[in-house]
Design an enzyme around this catalytic site. Sequence first.
Site, PDB file in Angstrom:
ATOM      1  CB  SER A   1      17.538  12.989  54.293  1.00 52.45           C
ATOM      2  OG  SER A   1      17.265  13.541  53.024  1.00 52.45           O
ATOM      3  CG  ASN A   2      14.362  17.246  53.408  1.00 46.72           C
ATOM      4  OD1 ASN A   2      13.833  16.943  52.347  1.00 46.72           O
ATOM      5  ND2 ASN A   2      15.432  18.021  53.473  1.00 46.72           N
ATOM      6  NE  ARG A   3       6.943  13.107  54.544  1.00 44.66           N
ATOM      7  CZ  ARG A   3       5.693  13.540  54.647  1.00 44.66           C
ATOM      8  NH1 ARG A   3       5.359  14.310  55.651  1.00 44.66           N
ATOM      9  NH2 ARG A   3       4.804  13.215  53.747  1.00 44.66           N
ATOM     10  CB  SER A   4      12.418  17.137  49.454  1.00 43.63           C
ATOM     11  OG  SER A   4      12.465  17.447  48.080  1.00 43.63           O
TER      12      SER A   4
ATOM     13  CB  ALA B   1      13.719  20.185  50.977  1.00 45.15           C
TER      14      ALA B   1
END
Length: 410
Positions: free
Chosen positions: A209-212, A276
């Site tokens: 995943s990502n930091r959004s 994101a």
Amino acid sequence: MTLAGKQVILGITGSIAAYKAVLLLRELTARAAEVTVVMTAGAEHFVGPLTFRTLSGRPVLSNLFDPQSDDAVEHVALAERTHVFIVAPATANLLAKAAHGIADDFLTTLLLAARCPVLMAPAMDGGMWDHAAVQANVTTLRERGVTVLEPDTGALASGLHGRGRLPEIETIVEEVERLLAPVRDLAGERMLVTSGPTREPIDPVRYLSNRSSGKMGHAVATAALRRGAEVVLISGPTALKPPAGAVYVPVQTAEEMREAALQHLGTATVVIKAAAVADYRVERPSATKIKSGGKRDGWSLDLVANPDILKELAQKKGGAFLVGFAAETNDVRAHAADKLRAKGIDLLVANDVSQHGIGFEADDNQVILLDRWGGVLDLPRMTKIQVAHAILDRVLALRAAPKPRRTPSR
Ligand code: CTP
């Protein structure tokens, strides 16, 4: 605009900036607002109530526990007939009490009884404003619908230079006017908004995943709803509550987001893709947990590219106005111009996610808006809800007069 007939509470707390509340009161009364001033004990150390009493033409309220006063029993009625509740300056202490529902004086008690829009204009030392506790309280208040303005940057009473000054009186009055006369300029619009990260499974317990945080996309949905739009919010997993009134479609993966977006595209007049999206997913996620014991020599994952949802929407959008986001860490403007062209969209919101205090997880953002007609709008740092309104303003302006100015060039 005139504020005739508007009942306003002006709460003043114990900051050196309390003297500026005199100027705010004058601006409000000049617009014919009926202002009741409420002071904390701390505020009275800085400015005397007589000044406010004289300028407002009304008694100043401060002591909830004064047995001689009728004010205490009156507070619920006063709060109920108020149209907007301002606290300026708002100290770190006031923000903390308001965030936690503490009611230990007249002002904080009134805040709990109020049902109208609440606007807080903080003023404090820069280091205090940045403190995690203060920022957490500000986030809590904003999530609850309170408008907390960003303090201004400049010389502080401590002698230091930084963020923490009371916002300009003009800014506070503008915000009061906006809260009192909500614009419904998106009535009839059907907005499709995507938000948050996507999660691409590795096995039943792990994912990519990502930091959004979803704060920007959710702010866009909130702002659009406030302005009268119907909103479908498709969001990856976030810690946020979906805004009331939105049709909320929770998704996990990019593929699920794509399907949901395509499903709602047909009816949308505006699409804003703040999500994101993970660019890659694991080719073959395991149906059972992958045991660590077997991976002691390292572990490679085979990734395949996810569909570019935005690009696909641009090809199938029909008459919808399409807005994309670009999260960049370097050469923001050049990368953004490339992305605008490559994705074939109408407007691109570019932000530098490497900067402290803006972008991922932050409450503020600072963006550049690039449109397909060559326009570039460099906005100052603002709260995400203000950025959301600025994006919506831009969409409306471009749609009203999308005159080709020039082809965006490198
Ligand atoms: N986007 C999308 N589908 C993807 C990747 C991105 O719809 N598979 C959308 C995002 O929602 C955003 C825009 O494309 O509106 C730009 O996302 P960003 O991550 O900045 O760019 P990428 O297209 O992934 O390009 P790069 O990673 O090379 O910067």
